[in-house]
Design a protein around this motif. Sequence first.
Motif, PDB file in Angstrom:
ATOM      1  N   SER A  37       0.628  -1.617   0.432  1.00  0.00           N
ATOM      2  CA  SER A  37      -0.256  -0.373   0.122  1.00  0.00           C
ATOM      3  C   SER A  37       0.729   1.193   0.190  1.00  0.00           C
ATOM      4  CB  SER A  37      -0.813   0.150   1.551  1.00  0.00           C
ATOM      5  OG  SER A  37      -1.854   1.372   0.832  1.00  0.00           O
ATOM      6  N   LEU A  38       1.789   1.030   0.432  1.00  0.00           N
ATOM      7  CA  LEU A  38       2.970   2.359   1.117  1.00  0.00           C
ATOM      8  C   LEU A  38       3.661   2.622  -0.001  1.00  0.00           C
ATOM      9  CD1 LEU A  38       3.739   1.853   5.046  1.00  0.00           C
ATOM     10  CD2 LEU A  38       2.698   3.890   3.982  1.00  0.00           C
ATOM     11  N   TYR A  39       4.070   1.422  -0.792  1.00  0.00           N
ATOM     12  CA  TYR A  39       4.890   1.402  -2.040  1.00  0.00           C
ATOM     13  C   TYR A  39       4.121   1.976  -3.561  1.00  0.00           C
ATOM     14  CZ  TYR A  39       8.322  -0.757  -4.868  1.00  0.00           C
ATOM     15  OH  TYR A  39       9.606  -0.716  -6.416  1.00  0.00           O
ATOM     16  N   VAL A  40       2.715   1.547  -3.491  1.00  0.00           N
ATOM     17  CA  VAL A  40       1.916   1.878  -4.433  1.00  0.00           C
ATOM     18  C   VAL A  40       1.799   2.916  -4.805  1.00  0.00           C
ATOM     19  CG1 VAL A  40      -0.243   1.557  -5.703  1.00  0.00           C
ATOM     20  CG2 VAL A  40       1.379  -0.590  -5.388  1.00  0.00           C
ATOM     21  N   ARG A  41       1.614   4.058  -2.401  1.00  0.00           N
ATOM     22  CA  ARG A  41       1.209   5.510  -2.873  1.00  0.00           C
ATOM     23  C   ARG A  41       2.736   6.000  -3.985  1.00  0.00           C
ATOM     24  NH1 ARG A  41      -1.133   6.356   3.172  1.00  0.00           N
ATOM     25  NH2 ARG A  41      -2.700   5.227   3.060  1.00  0.00           N
ATOM     26  N   GLU A  42       3.598   5.321  -3.353  1.00  0.00           N
ATOM     27  CA  GLU A  42       5.052   6.059  -4.179  1.00  0.00           C
ATOM     28  C   GLU A  42       5.329   5.914  -5.525  1.00  0.00           C
ATOM     29  OE1 GLU A  42       8.501   4.905  -2.087  1.00  0.00           O
ATOM     30  OE2 GLU A  42       7.921   5.220   0.639  1.00  0.00           O
ATOM     31  N   ARG A  43       4.730   4.538  -5.765  1.00  0.00           N
ATOM     32  CA  ARG A  43       5.152   4.644  -7.137  1.00  0.00           C
ATOM     33  C   ARG A  43       4.067   5.229  -8.164  1.00  0.00           C
ATOM     34  NH1 ARG A  43      10.209   2.095  -8.647  1.00  0.00           N
ATOM     35  NH2 ARG A  43       9.140   1.221 -10.679  1.00  0.00           N
ATOM     36  N   ALA A  44       3.032   4.731  -7.525  1.00  0.00           N
ATOM     37  CA  ALA A  44       1.208   5.356  -9.344  1.00  0.00           C
ATOM     38  C   ALA A  44       1.393   6.518  -8.480  1.00  0.00           C
ATOM     39  CB  ALA A  44       0.622   4.065  -9.137  1.00  0.00           C
ATOM     40  N   GLY A  45       1.442   7.557  -7.416  1.00  0.00           N
ATOM     41  CA  GLY A  45       0.142   8.307  -6.931  1.00  0.00           C
ATOM     42  C   GLY A  45      -1.074   7.874  -6.963  1.00  0.00           C
ATOM     43  N   GLY A  46      -1.582   9.172  -6.541  1.00  0.00           N
ATOM     44  CA  GLY A  46      -2.979   8.545  -5.915  1.00  0.00           C
ATOM     45  C   GLY A  46      -3.753   8.791  -5.202  1.00  0.00           C
TER      46      GLY A  46
END
Length: 381
Positions: free
Chosen positions: A215-224
């Motif tokens: 969850s934290l990683y995708v926030r960094e990578r994909a935004g949103g």
Amino acid sequence: MSLGHACVDVYQGAVAALVPFFVAERACTYAAASGVVLAASLLSSVVQPLFGALTDRWAMPWLLPLSALTGGAGVALSGVTGSYALTLAVVAVSGIGVAAYHPEAARTARVASRGSHTAMGWFALGGNVGFALAPLLVAAVIATGGLGASPLLFVPAVVGAALCAAAVRATAGGGTTAERGSEALGSDDWPSFLRLSGAIMCRSIVFVGLSAFVSLYVRERAGGGEVAGTVALCVLYAGGAVGTVAGGRLAERYGRLTVVRQAYALSVPAVAGVVLVPGPAVYLFVALTSAGLYVPFSLHVTLGQDYLPRRVGTASGVTLGLAVSVGGLAAPAIGALADATSLRTALVPLIALPVVGRLLLCGLREPITPQPVHAGVGSAV
């Protein structure tokens, strides 16, 4: 039993789903937040085989509703505790509740399935649905009312306890010790069981590591923002709903070990894509990772039970509990590495673990499935 399984496993998924909120509201470091995952896993890892051994000796159907309530109470209190230590304590209590549930539930579900891998897939599906719903439930409750609203998370426990109590009332005791012993046919194959457990542990570290940090990683990578992270976690869990049922069906056509080995092989490029591929494509690789991790899920349990036909409860406790929750023991190490370097660097080692798991599966032979000969336990479901 499948619906009750869903209610109980909400609390395994809820712990990882709470991590971003602990980071945001309590300013926890990655290592401190992952310590919450460790607390849920540590005691669970230790006591789950104990509960499995106990269910090999005595019928304990009363554990099902009691463990559902215990698992829910710990998570419900985690957001309103006054200190980090108390948070760890109540989450550990939740882990004990979840540990107490699985060996007895897996045994009764296996007997009721009459050896059907597809039927066991449906039972496992219940747990995976609970995992998948956990991030949505946590987001709905905590995003609206903050961590102080966590007592509302006790509701699934009440529902699960009611379902389990109804099953217990329908069984008239769920079978005697002697009856349970009648399903223990054949000899125990400990070397094969230990190799299988090692592979499951590799799968567990990957799954728990991604559950805690994707969850934290995708926030960094994909935004949103929070939405992007919650969607990624839901995809990781929801893909298991399809993967678990598909695993049972594929096993009846191609054999359990063939399906398990291919699933581990698929997990290698899938996890690599999650960690290394940038942008929205990460969601596709999260879905593929979910399939690779979940297709063998119910097959692990039945293989373990068939490798230890005289200790079905112990096998259930290890394959469905110890070997799964041990992944939580690695979460703090991943968090500490992320604090020292970056989250991406900390997740890179997860790519190698399915390779190790696949190597451990080499040379294993399909065990003979023992046939249950009594109806007492089967009626428990």
